[in-house]
Structures are given as C-alpha cells and as structure tokens.
Design a protein around this motif. Structure first.
Motif, PDB file in Angstrom:
ATOM      1  N   GLU A  78      -2.677  26.717  86.231  1.00  0.00           N
ATOM      2  CA  GLU A  78      -1.210  26.757  86.314  1.00  0.00           C
ATOM      3  C   GLU A  78      -0.760  27.433  87.603  1.00  0.00           C
ATOM      4  O   GLU A  78       0.163  26.961  88.273  1.00  0.00           O
ATOM      5  N   LEU A 127       4.096  34.127  83.575  1.00  0.00           N
ATOM      6  CA  LEU A 127       2.842  33.425  83.295  1.00  0.00           C
ATOM      7  C   LEU A 127       1.749  34.441  82.972  1.00  0.00           C
ATOM      8  O   LEU A 127       0.994  34.278  81.999  1.00  0.00           O
ATOM      9  N   LYS A 139       5.666  33.103  75.453  1.00  0.00           N
ATOM     10  CA  LYS A 139       5.473  31.680  75.770  1.00  0.00           C
ATOM     11  C   LYS A 139       6.816  31.018  76.049  1.00  0.00           C
ATOM     12  O   LYS A 139       6.945  30.237  77.011  1.00  0.00           O
ATOM     13  N   ALA A 140       7.806  31.329  75.226  1.00  0.00           N
ATOM     14  CA  ALA A 140       9.144  30.752  75.417  1.00  0.00           C
ATOM     15  C   ALA A 140       9.750  31.212  76.735  1.00  0.00           C
ATOM     16  O   ALA A 140      10.366  30.419  77.462  1.00  0.00           O
ATOM     17  N   ASN A 192       7.961  29.354  79.620  1.00  0.00           N
ATOM     18  CA  ASN A 192       8.375  27.956  79.702  1.00  0.00           C
ATOM     19  C   ASN A 192       9.795  27.815  80.252  1.00  0.00           C
ATOM     20  O   ASN A 192      10.087  26.884  81.017  1.00  0.00           O
ATOM     21  N   GLU A 193      10.671  28.734  79.870  1.00  0.00           N
ATOM     22  CA  GLU A 193      12.044  28.709  80.369  1.00  0.00           C
ATOM     23  C   GLU A 193      12.078  28.998  81.865  1.00  0.00           C
ATOM     24  O   GLU A 193      12.772  28.319  82.629  1.00  0.00           O
ATOM     25  N   LYS A 217       9.595  28.604  83.973  1.00  0.00           N
ATOM     26  CA  LYS A 217       8.922  27.486  84.637  1.00  0.00           C
ATOM     27  C   LYS A 217       9.882  26.310  84.812  1.00  0.00           C
ATOM     28  O   LYS A 217       9.904  25.647  85.858  1.00  0.00           O
ATOM     29  N   LYS A 218      10.691  26.076  83.783  1.00  0.00           N
ATOM     30  CA  LYS A 218      11.681  25.007  83.849  1.00  0.00           C
ATOM     31  C   LYS A 218      12.702  25.289  84.946  1.00  0.00           C
ATOM     32  O   LYS A 218      13.078  24.396  85.706  1.00  0.00           O
ATOM     33  N   THR A 231      11.055  24.734  88.320  1.00  0.00           N
ATOM     34  CA  THR A 231      10.876  23.297  88.560  1.00  0.00           C
ATOM     35  C   THR A 231      12.195  22.633  88.941  1.00  0.00           C
ATOM     36  O   THR A 231      12.227  21.796  89.864  1.00  0.00           O
TER      37      THR A 231
END
Length: 372
Positions: free
Chosen positions: A280, A319, A354-355, A358-359, A361-362, A365
């Motif tokens: 990652e 991460l 984890k949430a 992911n948030e 990372k979004k 991105t």
C-alpha cells in the motif's frame, strides 16, 4: 568495438522454428486443416510449457517464493525442457542477475535499456556474456536440488525427448504425424518462446509503473493474459519474493492460482507474500510522485504541493496505525488471549482505524485525481 560472436545454433533454431510456424502451419491449416484433438493438445502443451516456466523456473527456483513436492518439481523440470529455454539452473542464474542489476546495460543479461530487440531475443543471438555459462555461484542453493541438477545434466536429451517425442507420439496415436509435428511441435514452441520473451521486452516498455519507477518494469493486464500472470511485472520487480504477481482477486494470474491450488493438495508449502502495508505504501508513494510531477509547473505549485504532502502524510500515518492494530489483532487471535475477540475493545479499535484509513485514502485519491 567488435560485436561478440554470433551463436549460430540459437539463430538457426529461432529462425527455422519461426518460419515453419509462420508459413508451414497456416499452409497446412488452409490445405488440410487441424482436427479438434490436435488443437486441444497444442493448447494443453502450450499451457504446460508456460506454467512450467512461470511456476517452476521463475517463482519456484529463481525466487524461492514457495516450496514444492518433488513430484511437482519433476513435472516442471520436464515442462521446462519442453519449453526449450535452457536448464532451470541456467535460467534461474540469468534471472537472478537480471533482478540484481536490472537495466544495467553492462550486467543485466537482457537489459530493456538496450532496446526491444535486444531484450526480447537479441541477447541470446550473440555471446554477450559467455561467462554466464560457467559461473553458477548465485544459484548454489539450486545445486542442492537433485531434480534441478538432473535436468541440467541431461538437458539436451530431455529437450529432444519432449520436443520430438510428445508431438510424434500424439501424431501416431491420432493418425496425423505431420499436423501434430507442425502444431504441437513448432507452433507451440514458438508461442512458448515469444510469450516468455515478452516479459523481458514488452513488460519493460508497455504498461504502468504502479509501485516503483526505479526500474523499467511495467504492470500490464493484457500481457498478463498471454503470460500466465507474469504481466504484473512492476509489482514483481519490487516484491520479487511474493508468490503472486497479480495480487488482486480480479487480476489474471493462473500461476498464482496453480501454486495456491497445489497447497490444498500438499504439493506446495510455505507460500510467501509481501506485507500489505508495504504494498500500500509503495502504491501511495508512486501516486504522490506522479501528482507532484504533474503540478510542478503550475503557478500555485508551492501551495498545492504543500497541501498534497500534508494529505499524503496523513494517509501514511493512518495506514501505519491501521496495520499496527491489524497485526496486534491477528497476534491476539493466534495466541487466543481473548475469549471474545470480535466484541473486544481491540477489535473495535481496529474497525475504527480501518474506517479512518479508508476515509483518508479516499480523500487523498480524490485530491490527486483533481490535480491530474
């Protein structure tokens, strides 16, 4: 400087087999035709040769990404001789040098920086590095494998037996010797050669540098389809000890599926995979680098770069926190330290981290997409 001597045996083999496959096979198909049994057998032999190289020569012997039962190693040894790409010992020695000195024109046996022709087939047509045929110091571990050394010692006999014996035997059984020799012998061999050679050439030219730009290797899903999963070459060059090349479930990597499937039959063991967090991070790092290059000439580049790097630092920190919690949770489950892991505070913390990751990372991105 004078060019090295031409290896006439290789030139003759490559030229004759290619001409027969390109001229005689289509002529036979047009004037006589091939029956279903011949076509199916040719496909089976092509797959057998290809997988013997990818699962055997490459991921087993060159990179030691897993261990295999003697019976599977024996099957790969015969298939490697059928593919006519030198012995497993020599092939693995060349390939380890390639990884150690990738893109170094003086040391990489098939350096992509010397051009498509050289990396595809030219490196085998002249004695560019004759010493490679006598120095096997980098594969001393393989010299302890009795099957590898048996194949190396009897390689010429095995190649003759496989490349002539299989097509001839099938032709006699099926009642059409000429068609079998043309289709299962010559066409299958040429396809086996060049699909493998594409990894040295096309896979260093065509595709995306998803995980690293420190070498010329590329990821290419189309190429993966024709090379039994080897087309995810950028990943492979940074994570060479991973038994997978296509790490996502939807990526076409039949070599990975074969190795994993054989594990259920106790034919393969100790399958090695790269840590998810390292994969990652490598991908995020390349996304950051590409975005930085895109906005470097923008009038507000300095402010944009600062914001981008802040978001990158945030996603990396989240991460790290998420994967630390994941490792702790896995260790707790293995040690059976908690009677109800799923409802524990540790698991709740893991889900929350984890949430958050992911948030973030979004967000990162979306930001890089807007700056594209």
């Amino acid at each position: 400087m004078n060019k090295p001597k031409i290896i006439w045996l290789n030139v003759i083999i490559f030229l004759i087999t290619f001409l027969i496959a390109a001229v005689a096979v289509p002529y036979r198909a047009f004037t006589h035709g091939f029956d279903t049994a011949e076509i199916v057998m040719a496909v089976i032999c092509f797959i057998y040769c290809g997988m013997s190289i990818t699962a055997g020569y490459h991921r087993l012997w060159s990179h030691k990404t897993y261990q295999a039962h003697w019976s599977l190693r024996f099957i790969f040894a015969l298939g490697g001789a059928f593919a006519l790409q030198n012995s497993a010992l020599h092939w693995s020695s060349d390939h380890r040098i390639h990884h150690k000195h990738v893109d170094n024109n003086d040391k990489d046996p098939y350096s992509a920086k010397k051009g498509f022709w050289y990396s595809h087939i030219g490196w085998m047509l002249r004695e560019y590095q004759a010493s490679r045929y006598s120095n096997y110091d980098n594969v001393r571990d393989l010299q302890k494998d009795k099957i590898v050394m048996w194949q190396h010692k009897h390689y010429l006999l095995l190649t003759i037996a496989m490349n002539f014996g299989v097509p001839i035997a099938f032709g006699l059984i099926n009642g059409d010797l000429i068609s079998a020799i043309l289709l299962i012998g010559f066409l299958r061999l040429v396809l086996s050669h060049h699909t493998t050679f594409f990894i040295n050439s096309l896979a260093h030219i065509w595709g995306k540098q998803t995980y690293t730009d420190k070498n010329t290797a590329r990821d290419n899903g189309i190429l993966a389809f024709f090379t039994f999963g080897e087309g995810y070459h950028n990943f492979h060059h940074i994570f060479e000890n991973d038994y997978r090349n296509g790490i996502r479930w939807w990526q076409f990597d039949p070599t990975k599926w074969l190795i994993k499937g054989c594990e259920y039959l106790n034919l393969t063991t100790k399958l090695r995979i790269s840590p998810e967090d390292k994969i990652e991070k490598a991908k995020l790092s390349m996304t950051l680098k590409r975005t930085q290059l895109r906005i470097a000439q923008h009038p507000n580049a300095e402010a944009m770069l600062d914001k981008l790097e802040q978001e990158y630092d945030l996603v990396v920190s989240k991460l790290n926190a998420f994967y630390d919690a994941k490792k702790q949770l896995i260790a707790t489950k293995k040690a059976e330290l908690l009677s109800d892991v799923e409802n524990s505070e540790l698991n709740k913390q893991y889900v929350e981290l984890k949430a958050r990751f992911n948030e973030q990372k979004k967000r990162f991105t979306l930001m890089t997409a807007k700056l594209a």
